[in-house]
Motif scaffolding. Structure first.
Motif, PDB file in Angstrom:
ATOM      1  N   ALA A 758       0.823  -1.215   0.000  1.00  0.00           N
ATOM      2  CA  ALA A 758       0.000   0.000   0.000  1.00  0.00           C
ATOM      3  C   ALA A 758       0.854   1.260   0.000  1.00  0.00           C
ATOM      4  O   ALA A 758       0.448   2.288  -0.563  1.00  0.00           O
ATOM      5  CB  ALA A 758      -0.929   0.002   1.206  1.00  0.00           C
ATOM      6  N   GLU A 759       2.022   1.203   0.614  1.00  0.00           N
ATOM      7  CA  GLU A 759       2.895   2.382   0.655  1.00  0.00           C
ATOM      8  C   GLU A 759       3.302   2.818  -0.752  1.00  0.00           C
ATOM      9  O   GLU A 759       3.451   4.016  -1.022  1.00  0.00           O
ATOM     10  CB  GLU A 759       4.128   2.081   1.489  1.00  0.00           C
ATOM     11  CG  GLU A 759       5.041   3.280   1.692  1.00  0.00           C
ATOM     12  CD  GLU A 759       6.248   2.961   2.552  1.00  0.00           C
ATOM     13  OE1 GLU A 759       6.915   3.908   3.005  1.00  0.00           O
ATOM     14  OE2 GLU A 759       6.529   1.755   2.769  1.00  0.00           O
ATOM     15  N   ARG A 760       3.446   1.849  -1.650  1.00  0.00           N
ATOM     16  CA  ARG A 760       3.807   2.181  -3.036  1.00  0.00           C
ATOM     17  C   ARG A 760       2.691   2.947  -3.724  1.00  0.00           C
ATOM     18  O   ARG A 760       2.930   3.611  -4.733  1.00  0.00           O
ATOM     19  CB  ARG A 760       4.111   0.892  -3.807  1.00  0.00           C
ATOM     20  CG  ARG A 760       5.277   0.094  -3.226  1.00  0.00           C
ATOM     21  CD  ARG A 760       5.380  -1.283  -3.866  1.00  0.00           C
ATOM     22  NE  ARG A 760       6.337  -2.123  -3.167  1.00  0.00           N
ATOM     23  CZ  ARG A 760       6.485  -3.431  -3.359  1.00  0.00           C
ATOM     24  NH1 ARG A 760       5.710  -4.051  -4.248  1.00  0.00           N
ATOM     25  NH2 ARG A 760       7.378  -4.121  -2.682  1.00  0.00           N
ATOM     26  N   ASP A 761       1.481   2.831  -3.197  1.00  0.00           N
ATOM     27  CA  ASP A 761       0.329   3.550  -3.756  1.00  0.00           C
ATOM     28  C   ASP A 761      -0.108   4.673  -2.819  1.00  0.00           C
ATOM     29  O   ASP A 761      -1.277   5.088  -2.846  1.00  0.00           O
ATOM     30  CB  ASP A 761      -0.819   2.562  -3.973  1.00  0.00           C
ATOM     31  CG  ASP A 761      -1.892   3.104  -4.915  1.00  0.00           C
ATOM     32  OD1 ASP A 761      -1.566   3.959  -5.762  1.00  0.00           O
ATOM     33  OD2 ASP A 761      -3.054   2.686  -4.795  1.00  0.00           O
ATOM     34  N   GLU A 762       0.807   5.140  -1.979  1.00  0.00           N
ATOM     35  CA  GLU A 762       0.576   6.266  -1.067  1.00  0.00           C
ATOM     36  C   GLU A 762      -0.560   5.990  -0.078  1.00  0.00           C
ATOM     37  O   GLU A 762      -1.272   6.902   0.322  1.00  0.00           O
ATOM     38  CB  GLU A 762       0.298   7.547  -1.858  1.00  0.00           C
ATOM     39  CG  GLU A 762       1.449   7.962  -2.757  1.00  0.00           C
ATOM     40  CD  GLU A 762       1.152   9.216  -3.551  1.00  0.00           C
ATOM     41  OE1 GLU A 762      -0.041   9.453  -3.870  1.00  0.00           O
ATOM     42  OE2 GLU A 762       2.098   9.967  -3.841  1.00  0.00           O
TER      43      GLU A 762
END
Length: 791
Positions: A758-762
């Motif tokens: 999820a961090e890769r998608d902010e």
């Protein structure tokens, strides 16, 4: 000075306990580096002799080479460090790079050896919300399960937990009784008169228009009611009364209309029919009404939009300024509404429920059995969340035949069949059967039908619809793209409102607003209208995060909110009129309202009835944003902060000084109390203020990581530094709600994988939800000893 002495004591203690340090089993230089860090910054407090002895975490006993062998303890350390809570201010801390590397190293030690945690799924009983929604989607019938079933217990913050929703003989009796009433209401055979009573909350303000009622009206109430049969119904309306059952109100000539679906059916002359009845109310003539769902309006004709001309201006909570008090203008208020009927009733013929149930209707007796079988097949498939089998249909058909013979008509037979379906364990419970070919202890992917059920109860708090069941029957739902498309469809469906209300209502405790009763003498304007506005603001705010697929981190600092006139007035936002909510941008003058920290609902439920509570707010802050629950106070600790007689006025901060001087209290209160004190500019009902008891408020302090706090803005800035931890907490709550069980330490490696993606998608909402839905915990099971699982 006190903090310096405390640090010196800890430093000297660390020297004396050096010899007692455990020897780590690993000779890795990295392990030695972290051991040196613990020895320098942690071990002195975390010993039986140290000030953190209540935690039971003693670092002299921790072998860093075997962290993976003690995952529960290690996850506790990780959580505290991820939240920046240790070492707490004013103690020295390692440099940030070493601090972060140590956390990442511990996570790596755990994650590389972790196995997927798949406990027995348990036996999920439908809670009251799920039961209500399932009846709506199965029978197109609006009921309130709280009138049939007792309250649900909660655990892990939610009321859909498998181990908590237990059963009892009394509860089964309640389900049986509910099934009888609901089946009669669905078919429309309940022709005997009944009485339904609706109370207006005493703190409802009735001087202005109420949403859902006709324009040009004020006050009253809107009732959503299922009329059981065709017939005549009588309405009785009582006015709000004061002492000696006297109807309140000093404005004469008022008219009160009763409407059905917006059409007027009766107009009261208030003074002659209700106002002079000493609280007994006025009855309408018998009014013909068709069976089914109708919206009943009981409201006053607004005869004047002129400002209040009374000598004294009424409070927003209008019952605080009745006309009996000299100088106030008090309009009459509706207090209760009674609906009696049906009189001269006859069985319903055309209702939403009947139209949904009777997909066929026999023209003669020869067609009855075939049509009944078709109806039962459809209802069983939807109710049991799987394809109906011959044995299912045979069992229900037996009840159809008995009902047909006893009642004498086809309708009575279908009514009996519905009653049988509603008491079947496959409807009341969300059971999942384990495949016979899977060996004990072996994991397996759940079937598409089970997946459809998990999805629908997660997003809709209800049963799957035809599209979900159709895809599941074709084994297509488990396809990643099909599942993603279905999740998007389900969140776009109005039924997803259940997710908004249930998830935010419990995660953020917005449901707690219903029990919030600030002291009337101190907050005379607080009323149910404001209480409802608080709740709607949170729900609309969270809805915007979902619909716009924003980052969940935006909830911390969003520069917009949703208000209507009542809430805008409370917040001091100008130029907002009417009861309709609209989005407003928050400029610099309204900076304090940004994000969740500025929402009145959350500030009110974390206060006492007569004052704010920095302790409650501080603990709530840690739990909501960092996922850390401080321990309860030890027995015998004085918690009463009521000013003593004759005591000079003090701010709440001054009265709480003992929390910082008493060593028993200080070890915990110094961690969370400054977080609550930073919110002191918000009063107990979330209104902005600069003074407390005539003294200037001091919201300053230090967060556990040493960040200097100067109020709510700096507290938001603190949260931005821990946005990843907040996203982790949100994901943990989503997973708890979706699985119907608590997230345990064994789940954390999987949770970190979701967060990493999820961090890769902010941290967009969709990335968190899809991470949860696609996780092994949601899509897989393991075969255990008991086929029905635990609980």
């Amino acid at each position: 000075m006190k903090s310096k002495i405390l640090i010196l004591i800890v430093f000297l203690t660390s020297i004396f306990v050096q010899a007692a340090f455990a020897q780590d089993s690993s000779a890795d230089p990295e392990v030695a580096k972290y051991r040196a860090m613990l020895n320098q910054y942690c071990v002195a407090c975390h010993t039986p002799e140290g000030i953190a002895d209540r935690t039971g975490l003693y670092f002299r006993e921790v072998d860093l080479g075997k962290m993976a062998e003690h995952p529960e303890r290690t996850e506790t350390i990780i959580r505290k460090l991820r939240a920046g809570l240790m070492p707490p201010y004013p103690f020295p801390r390692p440099d940030e790079e070493l601090y972060e590397n140590f956390i990442a190293w511990m996570e790596g030690e755990i994650d590389t050896t972790a196995e997927t945690y798949l406990p027995a799924p348990g036996l999920h009983r439908l809670n009251r919300t799920e039961y209500t929604n399932a009846i709506r989607d199965l029978l197109s019938l609006n009921i309130d399960a709280s009138t049939f079933l007792p309250p649900d217990d909660s655990s892990h913050g939610f009321d859909n937990m498998a181990g908590t929703l237990t059963s009892s003989p009394a509860l089964m009796e309640a389900y049986l009784s509910a099934a009888g009433k609901i089946s009669r209401l669905a078919i429309g055979t309940e022709t005997a008169p009944t009485l339904a009573v609706f109370d207006v909350p005493v703190d409802t303000s009735q001087n202005s228009h109420i949403q859902g009622l006709p324009f040009g009206t004020r006050g009253g109430m809107l009732i959503e009611h299922e009329f059981p049969a065709d017939g005549e119904y009588v309405f009785t309306v009582k006015g709000m009364t004061g002492y000696f059952t006297r109807v309140l109100g000093n404005v004469k000539g008022e008219q009160l209309e009763v409407t059905i679906d917006g059409e007027r059916v009766y107009l009261y002359d208030w003074d002659n029919e209700i106002g002079n009845k000493e609280g007994n109310g006025g009855r309408t003539p018998a009014i013909p009404i068709k069976a089914g769902f109708h919206r009943v309006g009981v409201t006053f004709i607004a005869t004047s939009d002129l400002p209040d001309t009374g000598l004294n201006k009424s409070f927003q909570r209008t019952m605080n300024s009745p006309g009996a008090i000299s100088g106030y203008t008090f309009y009459p208020h509706v207090g209760q509404v009674f609906i009696e009927g049906p009189y001269n009733g006859s069985a319903a013929k055309d209702t939403r429920s009947r139209n949904k149930i009777f997909e066929c209707y026999p023209a003669n007796a020869d067609q009855e059995a075939g049509c009944a079988r078709q109806i039962i097949d459809t209802l069983v498939t939807k109710a049991y969340r799987r394809n109906a089998e011959d044995d299912d249909i045979k069992a229900v058909m037996a009840f159809y035949q008995a009902g047909r013979e006893e009642g004498g008509t086809f309708d009575y037979g279908v009514e009996a069949a519905i009653q049988r379906i509603l008491v079947d364990p496959e409807f009341i419970y969300r059971s999942e059967l384990e495949p016979a070919q899977v060996a004990e202890g072996e994991s397996y992917r759940i079937g598409d039908l089970e997946l459809a059920s998990r999805l629908s109860f997660f997003i809709w708090s209800s049963i799957p619809d035809e599209e979900l069941l159709s895809l599941a029957s074709e084994n297509r739902l488990s396809d990643p793209q099909v599942m993603r498309d279905q999740v998007q469809r389900m969140f776009a469906d109005p039924r997803s409102e259940a997710f908004i209300k249930n998830f935010t209502g419990q995660w953020l405790n917005v449901r707690g607003m219903a029990a919030s009763e600030p002291v009337v003498e101190l907050f005379p304007d607080f009323d149910s209208t404001l209480r409802d506005a608080f709740r709607q603001e949170i729900e609309l705010f969270f809805t915007s995060i979902i619909e716009q697929d924003r980052s969940v981190v935006d909830m911390l600092d969003a520069d917009f909110t949703f208000v209507n006139e009542r809430l805008a007035k409370h917040y001091g936002i100008p130029d907002v009129y009417g009861e309709q909510f609209r989005m407003v941008e928050l400029d610099d003058d309204l900076d304090m309202r940004r994000g969740l920290l500025g929402k009145g609902a959350l500030l009110t439920i974390t206060s006492e009835a007569a004052r704010t509570s920095p302790v409650k707010r501080g603990k709530w802050f840690l739990e909501t944003f960092f996922g850390v629950s401080p321990p309860d106070p030890p027995p015998g600790v004085e918690t009463d902060l009521t000013p003593k007689p004759g005591e000079a006025p003090k701010t709440l901060r001054q009265r709480m000084e003992a929390h910082r001087t008493n060593p028993t209290c200080a070890s915990c209160h110094t961690i969370f109390e400054p977080l609550g004190l930073a919110l002191e500019n918000f009063d107990p009902v979330g209104k902005w203020r600069l003074l407390d008891s005539g003294n200037e408020i001091d919201p300053t302090g230090f967060a556990p990581d040493g960040t200097y706090l100067e109020g709510v803005e700096s507290l938001r800035d603190l949260l931005s530094n821990y946005s990843g931890q907040f996203a982790t907490v949100v994901t943990e709550k989503l997973l708890t709600y979706a699985l119907g069980r608590g997230v345990e330490f064994e789940d954390m490696p999987m949770l970190r994988q979701i967060i990493e993606q999820a961090e890769r998608d902010e941290y967009r909402f969709s990335s968190l939800v899809m991470g949860v839905i696609q996780s092994p915990a949601f899509t897989m099971n393991m075969k255990h000893d008991l086929a029905m699982g635990e609980g």
